[in-house]
Enzyme design. Structure first.
Site, PDB file in Angstrom:
ATOM      1  N   GLU A   1      33.464  44.073  53.592  1.00 21.72           N
ATOM      2  CA  GLU A   1      34.136  44.544  54.801  1.00 21.72           C
ATOM      3  C   GLU A   1      33.957  43.544  55.943  1.00 21.72           C
ATOM      4  OE1 GLU A   1      33.961  46.897  51.924  1.00 21.72           O
ATOM      5  OE2 GLU A   1      32.092  47.205  53.024  1.00 21.72           O
TER       6      GLU A   1
ATOM      7  N   GLU B   1      33.003  40.997  42.490  1.00 21.58           N
ATOM      8  CA  GLU B   1      34.041  41.958  42.089  1.00 21.58           C
ATOM      9  C   GLU B   1      35.367  41.262  41.810  1.00 21.58           C
ATOM     10  OE1 GLU B   1      33.861  44.770  45.346  1.00 21.58           O
ATOM     11  OE2 GLU B   1      32.453  46.030  44.256  1.00 21.58           O
TER      12      GLU B   1
ATOM     13  N   GLU C   1      25.851  48.010  42.998  1.00 24.28           N
ATOM     14  CA  GLU C   1      26.236  48.626  44.274  1.00 24.28           C
ATOM     15  C   GLU C   1      26.302  50.137  44.069  1.00 24.28           C
ATOM     16  OE1 GLU C   1      29.745  47.175  46.142  1.00 24.28           O
ATOM     17  OE2 GLU C   1      29.013  45.115  46.333  1.00 24.28           O
TER      18      GLU C   1
END
Length: 635
Positions: A126, A185, A265
């Site tokens: 983010e 990811e 995570e």
């Protein structure tokens, strides 16, 4: 040239075994594929980790946060390295001050915490553009996160700086880094370029050697695990409390039939976007699932353990069906709050961990002290259009057509675009961004009078009127580049033409604005007369600067700034950019002010850029607790 380099590196490291790791002296960290566990110094090892981002926490608080994580029972921390935070300007990496990665790793080592390092080059998090530097976009056709030669050359140059910097901190080199993630990811990205991951693997092995555990992390789907994993990189998975543990770990087992179970995570909370509610994840679900995973022998990293703050312009954004900017607070409903305070969630997690390993004896370090300094009245400095000599001392760039932020090397913050009305507009006339090209908000004035705004994906047309030759200014705000998905090539500014009625607007003056430089240098307080604030009878509309001072009272404690009835803008305290506020849209209503920013003996300078409209009472309030959800906030 780049291909030859990778070929040579691949040949040099072809001897490295896919399984296992070399041992350096008596210290080793490796994967035991027979017992399905990690081995630390030859003995089975299970890590219980939490994510912390040094880029979101003031350096002075690093030790405090790490100590709290250690006292919670963690034996490791997981750490991202944001490339753009260290190399904001191409070729000028910075590892000092709040960017001193070595100091952070040293503090973790002193605290007794191992480190799981996630150096990217892409990190998501983010964070602005997922950690990728905006200067990459100066090449308009660059293919990010791929084997594109331009991208890989920049990546190679960066890793040639970063990886040798962290190598002395590897566990086998007497440091505390036990494993290193390659990319992040990648299976969620559309490219699925295995050659890219192979090139990264070669670089990581070349700079870090063959004795470090390298791994990948991907989401809980077959597609993500398939595109994100590669032989030679240990595949791990991530998931939260809405997932069945057995199903998720069965998926990891399909890609790693042997070796430790790892949730890289495990989501203790979630992020917030402007205009949406404050995310919360039930503490009982978090603690219960943590216990269940640990009972299976799984290694777990809790994301986040402390979220921190998107100071300045560092917030990212998502773009699925529309552009959604991440808020300034990265509180994340984590076990430690944005301000680093222990929560009930943390205490429950600590109780779970006690069932599986010895937890340090002693009380949890307390919350940092907070203080409600009260109201401060501000006064108007001036609107943006009248301050260009200060904010853009180099003057405008003249161009027939519009240029993006990247084309003028203004990567973050704001730019002002100026042109003249081409004809008389006696009736309201539509100003249109036909290709949805305003990235991300444009605040429009004519002869200094605010007309309204255009907003990406939301408001593509507005009406203006005026006379031929009137000056039209568009202050454009970069609200944060997309950090996840296929739209990370997120150019800022005005993309394409603007059309006014039947005219394509041309002949632009483009002002890069160095607000942060001016304010860090003491403006506007250094130039303003020391007069008491005057009562403002009529509120100002449009982009306007305001200033004030918080008088010292001998304390420099954490506090939270609330701009009640203000609209949207940016705040600086003593020259430091706290980030964005958007009181009218929410959910976040306060900005975190770390106590060390404040002076105990000198007036504390407050500078506010209000973009839409200030309230009639130009007051701001310093509180002793946050408000992250419009009307309520956890303390």
């Amino acid at each position: 040239m780049t291909a030859k380099i990778f070929f040579v590196l691949a040949v040099n490291f072809a001897y490295l075994a896919v399984e296992g790791n070399l041992i350096n002296g008596d210290r080793s960290f490796s994967i035991d594929y027979k017992s399905n566990s990690f081995l630390k110094d030859g003995r089975p090892f299970q890590y219980i980790s939490g994510s912390i981002h040094y880029s979101r926490i003031p350096r002075v608080y690093w030790r405090d946060r790490l100590l709290k994580m250690y006292m919670a029972g963690l034996n490791a921390v997981q750490v991202y390295v944001p490339w753009n935070y260290h190399e904001t300007v191409q070729g000028e990496p910075i590892f000092t001050g709040d960017r001193d990665l070595g100091h952070f790793l040293d503090l973790a080592n002193q605290t007794g915490l191992l480190v799981i390092l996630r150096p990217g080059p892409y990190i998501c998090a983010e964070w602005e553009m997922g950690g990728l530097p905006a200067w990459l976009l100066e090449k308009p056709n660059i293919l990010l996160r791929s084997s594109d030669p331009d991208y890989m050359q920049a990546v190679s140059n960066w890793l040639a700086v970063l990886l040798p910097t962290v190598k002395p901190w590897l566990y086998t080199s007497m440091g505390n880094i036990i494993s290193v993630q390659v990319e992040n990811e990648y299976g969620s990205y559309h490219a699925c370029d295995y050659n890219y991951i192979r090139q990264l693997l070669t670089l990581f092995r070349y700079f870090l050697g063959g004795d470090v555990v390298l791994f990948t992390t991907d989401g809980n789907t077959d597609k993500e695990m398939s595109c994100g994993s590669l032989q030679g990189l240990y595949a791990t998975i991530d998931f939260g409390t809405d997932t069945d543990i057995t199903t998720a770990f069965k998926r990891q087992r399909r890609f790693e039939p042997h070796g430790p179970l790892v949730n890289s995570e495990f989501y203790t909370g979630w992020l917030d976007h402007w205009g949406e509610g404050h995310a919360e994840v039930d503490q009982w679900k978090v603690s219960r699932m943590l216990g269940e995973m640990l009972a299976l022998g799984a290694n777990v990293n809790m994301y986040m353990f402390e979220g921190g703050t998107n100071f300045g312009y560092w917030n990212g954004a998502d773009h699925d069906t529309r552009y959604r900017s991440v808020v300034t607070s990265y509180d994340y409903d984590a076990p430690l709050t944005e301000a680093g305070d222990p929560t009930e969630k943390l205490l429950l997690i600590r109780e779970v961990i006690q069932q599986f390993r010895d937890v340090p004896v002693g009380p949890m370090p307390p919350a940092t002290p907070k203080f409600a300094y009260g109201f401060v009245t501000l006064r108007k400095v001036g609107n943006i259009s009248s301050l260009l000599n200060t904010l853009s001392p180099q003057g405008p760039i003249k161009s027939q057509y519009l240029l993006t932020f990247e084309e003028v090397k203004q990567y973050y913050g704001y730019m002002l675009y100026r042109t003249k009305l081409p004809r008389d507009l006696w009736e309201p006339t539509p100003l249109i961004s036909p290709l949805n090209g305003v990235h991300d908000r444009a605040y429009i004035t004519i002869n200094g009078v605010f007309q309204g705004l255009l907003e990406r994906d939301t408001t593509l047309v507005m009406n203006v009127s005026g006379k031929q030759g009137d000056t039209m200014d568009l202050l454009v705000e970069n609200m944060g580049r997309v950090n996840f998905g296929s739209k990370i090539n997120d150019h800022k500014g005005i993309l394409g033409n603007l059309i006014l009625g039947r005219d394509v607007l041309t002949d632009w003056e483009i002002y890069p604005l160095d607000m942060d430089g001016a304010i860090a240098g003491g403006w506007p307080h250094s130039e303003a007369p020391q007069a008491p604030p005057a009562h403002q009878k009529e509120p100002s509309a449009g982009p306007v600067f305001y200033m004030g001072t918080l008088q010292p009272n001998g304390l420099a404690w954490d506090t939270f700034l609330k701009l009640n009835n203000w609209s949207k803008g940016q705040v600086w305290i003593n020259g430091v950019n706290l980030g964005r506020y958007w009181s009218t849209r929410g959910p976040q209503q306060t900005l975190y002010v770390p106590g060390p920013l404040l002076s105990t003996t000198k007036p504390n300078n407050i500078t506010v850029l209000e973009l839409e409209g200030a309230p009639q009472a130009l007051r701001v309030l310093f509180m002793d607790r946050p408000q992250l959800n419009n009307t309520t906030g956890r303390s």
